[in-house]
Design a protein around this motif. Structure first.
Motif, PDB file in Angstrom:
ATOM      1  N   THR A 139      10.970  -3.261 -40.256  1.00 23.53           N
ATOM      2  CA  THR A 139      10.019  -2.354 -40.911  1.00 23.53           C
ATOM      3  C   THR A 139      10.168  -2.448 -42.429  1.00 23.53           C
ATOM      4  O   THR A 139       9.179  -2.545 -43.162  1.00 23.53           O
ATOM      5  CB  THR A 139      10.266  -0.907 -40.433  1.00 23.53           C
ATOM      6  OG1 THR A 139      10.057  -0.870 -39.017  1.00 23.53           O
ATOM      7  CG2 THR A 139       9.349   0.085 -41.099  1.00 23.53           C
ATOM      8  N   ILE A 184      14.169   5.905 -32.959  1.00 26.54           N
ATOM      9  CA  ILE A 184      15.343   6.235 -33.775  1.00 26.54           C
ATOM     10  C   ILE A 184      15.656   7.695 -33.479  1.00 26.54           C
ATOM     11  O   ILE A 184      14.913   8.589 -33.889  1.00 26.54           O
ATOM     12  CB  ILE A 184      15.055   6.067 -35.284  1.00 26.54           C
ATOM     13  CG1 ILE A 184      14.712   4.610 -35.597  1.00 26.54           C
ATOM     14  CG2 ILE A 184      16.253   6.515 -36.110  1.00 26.54           C
ATOM     15  CD1 ILE A 184      14.388   4.354 -37.074  1.00 26.54           C
ATOM     16  N   SER A 222       2.168  10.726 -23.400  1.00 26.72           N
ATOM     17  CA  SER A 222       2.835  11.802 -22.659  1.00 26.72           C
ATOM     18  C   SER A 222       2.025  12.288 -21.447  1.00 26.72           C
ATOM     19  O   SER A 222       2.573  12.946 -20.568  1.00 26.72           O
ATOM     20  CB  SER A 222       3.139  12.980 -23.586  1.00 26.72           C
ATOM     21  OG  SER A 222       1.943  13.593 -24.012  1.00 26.72           O
ATOM     22  N   ARG A 241       1.445   6.394 -28.747  1.00 21.32           N
ATOM     23  CA  ARG A 241       0.114   6.074 -29.284  1.00 21.32           C
ATOM     24  C   ARG A 241      -0.077   6.592 -30.709  1.00 21.32           C
ATOM     25  O   ARG A 241      -1.179   6.972 -31.106  1.00 21.32           O
ATOM     26  CB  ARG A 241      -0.976   6.629 -28.368  1.00 21.32           C
ATOM     27  CG  ARG A 241      -0.874   8.121 -28.157  1.00 21.32           C
ATOM     28  CD  ARG A 241      -2.042   8.647 -27.345  1.00 21.32           C
ATOM     29  NE  ARG A 241      -1.758   9.974 -26.821  1.00 21.32           N
ATOM     30  CZ  ARG A 241      -2.588  10.679 -26.072  1.00 21.32           C
ATOM     31  NH1 ARG A 241      -3.764  10.181 -25.775  1.00 21.32           N
ATOM     32  NH2 ARG A 241      -2.254  11.876 -25.627  1.00 21.32           N
ATOM     33  N   SER A 242       1.019   6.641 -31.483  1.00 26.63           N
ATOM     34  CA  SER A 242       0.855   7.054 -32.885  1.00 26.63           C
ATOM     35  C   SER A 242       0.150   5.940 -33.655  1.00 26.63           C
ATOM     36  O   SER A 242       0.237   4.756 -33.290  1.00 26.63           O
ATOM     37  CB  SER A 242       2.222   7.328 -33.526  1.00 26.63           C
ATOM     38  OG  SER A 242       2.941   6.123 -33.654  1.00 26.63           O
ATOM     39  N   VAL A 245      11.637   0.885 -30.399  1.00 30.19           N
ATOM     40  CA  VAL A 245      11.311   1.337 -31.757  1.00 30.19           C
ATOM     41  C   VAL A 245      12.042   2.644 -32.084  1.00 30.19           C
ATOM     42  O   VAL A 245      12.254   2.985 -33.244  1.00 30.19           O
ATOM     43  CB  VAL A 245       9.778   1.517 -31.902  1.00 30.19           C
ATOM     44  CG1 VAL A 245       9.403   1.919 -33.317  1.00 30.19           C
ATOM     45  CG2 VAL A 245       9.042   0.237 -31.508  1.00 30.19           C
TER      46      VAL A 245
HETATM   47  P1  NAP Z   1       5.140  10.201 -32.680  1.00 31.45           P
HETATM   48  O1  NAP Z   1       4.053  10.189 -33.685  1.00 31.45           O
HETATM   49  O2  NAP Z   1       5.888  11.464 -32.400  1.00 31.45           O
HETATM   50  O3  NAP Z   1       4.515   9.657 -31.309  1.00 31.45           O
HETATM   51  C1  NAP Z   1       5.260   9.675 -30.136  1.00 31.45           C
HETATM   52  C2  NAP Z   1       4.399   9.133 -29.013  1.00 31.45           C
HETATM   53  O4  NAP Z   1       5.196   9.121 -27.836  1.00 31.45           O
HETATM   54  C3  NAP Z   1       3.170   9.989 -28.714  1.00 31.45           C
HETATM   55  O5  NAP Z   1       2.052   9.162 -28.532  1.00 31.45           O
HETATM   56  C4  NAP Z   1       3.541  10.709 -27.423  1.00 31.45           C
HETATM   57  O6  NAP Z   1       2.447  10.951 -26.561  1.00 31.45           O
HETATM   58  C5  NAP Z   1       4.455   9.688 -26.770  1.00 31.45           C
HETATM   59  N1  NAP Z   1       5.372  10.332 -25.839  1.00 31.45           N
HETATM   60  C6  NAP Z   1       6.215  11.365 -26.083  1.00 31.45           C
HETATM   61  N2  NAP Z   1       6.888  11.692 -24.959  1.00 31.45           N
HETATM   62  C7  NAP Z   1       6.480  10.832 -24.011  1.00 31.45           C
HETATM   63  C8  NAP Z   1       6.805  10.663 -22.638  1.00 31.45           C
HETATM   64  N3  NAP Z   1       7.688  11.457 -22.026  1.00 31.45           N
HETATM   65  N4  NAP Z   1       6.190   9.682 -21.934  1.00 31.45           N
HETATM   66  C9  NAP Z   1       5.284   8.862 -22.544  1.00 31.45           C
HETATM   67  N5  NAP Z   1       4.931   8.987 -23.843  1.00 31.45           N
HETATM   68  C10 NAP Z   1       5.529   9.961 -24.559  1.00 31.45           C
HETATM   69  O7  NAP Z   1       6.275   9.137 -33.020  1.00 31.45           O
HETATM   70  P2  NAP Z   1       6.206   7.733 -33.830  1.00 31.45           P
HETATM   71  O8  NAP Z   1       6.032   8.007 -35.273  1.00 31.45           O
HETATM   72  O9  NAP Z   1       5.307   6.784 -33.144  1.00 31.45           O
HETATM   73  O10 NAP Z   1       7.713   7.265 -33.618  1.00 31.45           O
HETATM   74  C11 NAP Z   1       8.246   7.022 -32.342  1.00 31.45           C
HETATM   75  C12 NAP Z   1       9.720   6.716 -32.454  1.00 31.45           C
HETATM   76  O11 NAP Z   1       9.872   5.539 -33.258  1.00 31.45           O
HETATM   77  C13 NAP Z   1      10.542   7.779 -33.173  1.00 31.45           C
HETATM   78  O12 NAP Z   1      11.836   7.796 -32.640  1.00 31.45           O
HETATM   79  C14 NAP Z   1      10.592   7.286 -34.615  1.00 31.45           C
HETATM   80  O13 NAP Z   1      11.725   7.768 -35.303  1.00 31.45           O
HETATM   81  C15 NAP Z   1      10.692   5.826 -34.370  1.00 31.45           C
HETATM   82  N6  NAP Z   1      10.232   4.998 -35.486  1.00 31.45           N
HETATM   83  C16 NAP Z   1      11.009   3.948 -35.809  1.00 31.45           C
HETATM   84  C17 NAP Z   1      10.608   3.087 -36.802  1.00 31.45           C
HETATM   85  C18 NAP Z   1      11.483   1.925 -37.114  1.00 31.45           C
HETATM   86  O14 NAP Z   1      11.326   1.308 -38.152  1.00 31.45           O
HETATM   87  N7  NAP Z   1      12.389   1.549 -36.214  1.00 31.45           N
HETATM   88  C19 NAP Z   1       9.421   3.305 -37.488  1.00 31.45           C
HETATM   89  C20 NAP Z   1       8.605   4.366 -37.112  1.00 31.45           C
HETATM   90  C21 NAP Z   1       9.016   5.218 -36.093  1.00 31.45           C
HETATM   91  P3  NAP Z   1       1.236  11.955 -26.946  1.00 31.45           P
HETATM   92  O15 NAP Z   1       0.382  11.192 -27.907  1.00 31.45           O
HETATM   93  O16 NAP Z   1       0.567  12.222 -25.649  1.00 31.45           O
HETATM   94  O17 NAP Z   1       1.878  13.161 -27.566  1.00 31.45           O
END
Ligand code: NAP
Length: 281
Positions: free
Chosen positions: A264, A230, A189, A165-166, A228
């Motif tokens: 992206t 990485i 989470s 939910r980021s 998504v």
């Molecule tokens: P983030 O801000 O750390 O958010 C992670 C989300 O995952 C949070 O909402 C968290 O919940 C949830 N979460 C964590 N553990 C969980 C679990 N066990 N069960 C269910 N939900 C869980 O990360 P982000 O920026 O969105 O990025 C997520 C991933 O995408 C990363 O690996 C990042 O590197 C990747 N990414 C890739 C791209 C691309 O272009 N491919 C772009 C951006 C990001 P809570 O809110 O409750 O903490």
């Protein structure tokens, strides 16, 4: 199972952008210019910024990088943003995230002028996204929609589940999927019985940052799975979905790397061009 090839779809988008920029040049317009701000020496962020610069060059856009040391203060980052906001040569500004600990990301992001917000992450552009009046959406979220479009996967009437939910990914893509008439559930989470929810998803988007977290028993047979994640491991970059374990259960799946990542960057270029065009109006 069909792989959703983000490299090919992204290349098509970049080709179109290149053609448009070339045509604009022949009409006496200047090339768009993306400014990337990077604070500190996070190696992953450095790789991302250099691939963004390369992508700009490849489509005929200009770019500038403002690299600031790890110990830069909040007011120093804001002062660089203000300079770029006021610089007529700059079409769009990207603040590479994450920022070093101690810097308030949301506060700093909001100093970017919404007219130059390349990733659509200021409160104003997120508000427009929510209201459906946006032209610019966060690049990863809009890249996910573009890859679905490219493979004729229509979210309308489908059950979509987003894990994460980021603002950067999960919440933004949930809004875009709902706009496309999917019925959307966002998990995080604290979600209980996660697999019961994900097993209902026709379209499952996973953005959590946990290596190979999603397994076959969390997938509805025939689902579309967008990974998504990485995650840097000793075996290279790995997604949030256990691809080998899951792939036979899916109709469509994005690989990591080569799925959402290239999309992206393509959408960042697209946003930069759109912002430059808006400045001329
Ligand atoms: P983030 O801000 O750390 O958010 C992670 C989300 O995952 C949070 O909402 C968290 O919940 C949830 N979460 C964590 N553990 C969980 C679990 N066990 N069960 C269910 N939900 C869980 O990360 P982000 O920026 O969105 O990025 C997520 C991933 O995408 C990363 O690996 C990042 O590197 C990747 N990414 C890739 C791209 C691309 O272009 N491919 C772009 C951006 C990001 P809570 O809110 O409750 O903490």
């Amino acid at each position: 199972m069909e792989r959703l090839n983000g490299k090919i779809v992204a290349q098509d988008i970049k080709n179109q952008i290149k053609i448009e920029i070339e045509s604009r040049l022949t009409h006496g317009k200047k090339p768009p210019c993306l400014a990337c701000i990077i604070v500190g020496d996070n190696p992953a962020s450095q790789v991302y910024v250099s691939s963004k610069v390369k992508a700009c060059n490849a489509v005929g856009m200009k770019s500038v990088v403002r690299a600031l040391p790890e110990k830069t203060s909040e007011s120093e980052v804001i002062s660089v943003i203000n300079q770029l906001n006021n610089d007529d040569e700059i079409s769009a500004i990207l603040l590479q995230l994450p920022l070093p600990k101690g810097l308030d990301e949301r506060k700093i992001l909001n100093y970017i002028s919404p007219e130059k917000d390349a990733d659509g992450l200021t409160d104003i552009l997120l508000g427009k996204l929510f209201a459906g009046t946006n032209k610019i959406a966060p690049c990863t979220a809009s890249g996910i929609i573009k890859i679905l479009d490219a493979y004729n996967i229509d979210p309308c009437g489908k059950r979509a589940v987003v894990i994460g939910r980021s603002l950067l990914v999960g919440k933004s893509v949930a809004v875009l999927l709902e706009e496309r008439n999917a019925t959307v559930t966002v998990c995080h989470s604290k979600t209980k019985n996660l697999a019961d929810i994900t097993k209902e998803a026709d379209i499952l988007i996973v953005a959590i940052g946990k290596e190979k977290f999603v397994k076959a028993d969390m997938i509805k047979l025939g689902a579309t799975v967008i990974d998504v994640g990485i995650n840097r491991t000793d075996n290279g970059i790995v997604g949030d979905v256990d691809y080998e374990n899951v792939k036979e259960n899916c109709s469509f799946i994005t690989p990591v790397p080569g799925g959402v990542g290239p999309m992206t960057i393509a959408m960042l270029l697209s946003n930069t061009l759109e912002l430059e065009k808006d400045r001329e109006v």
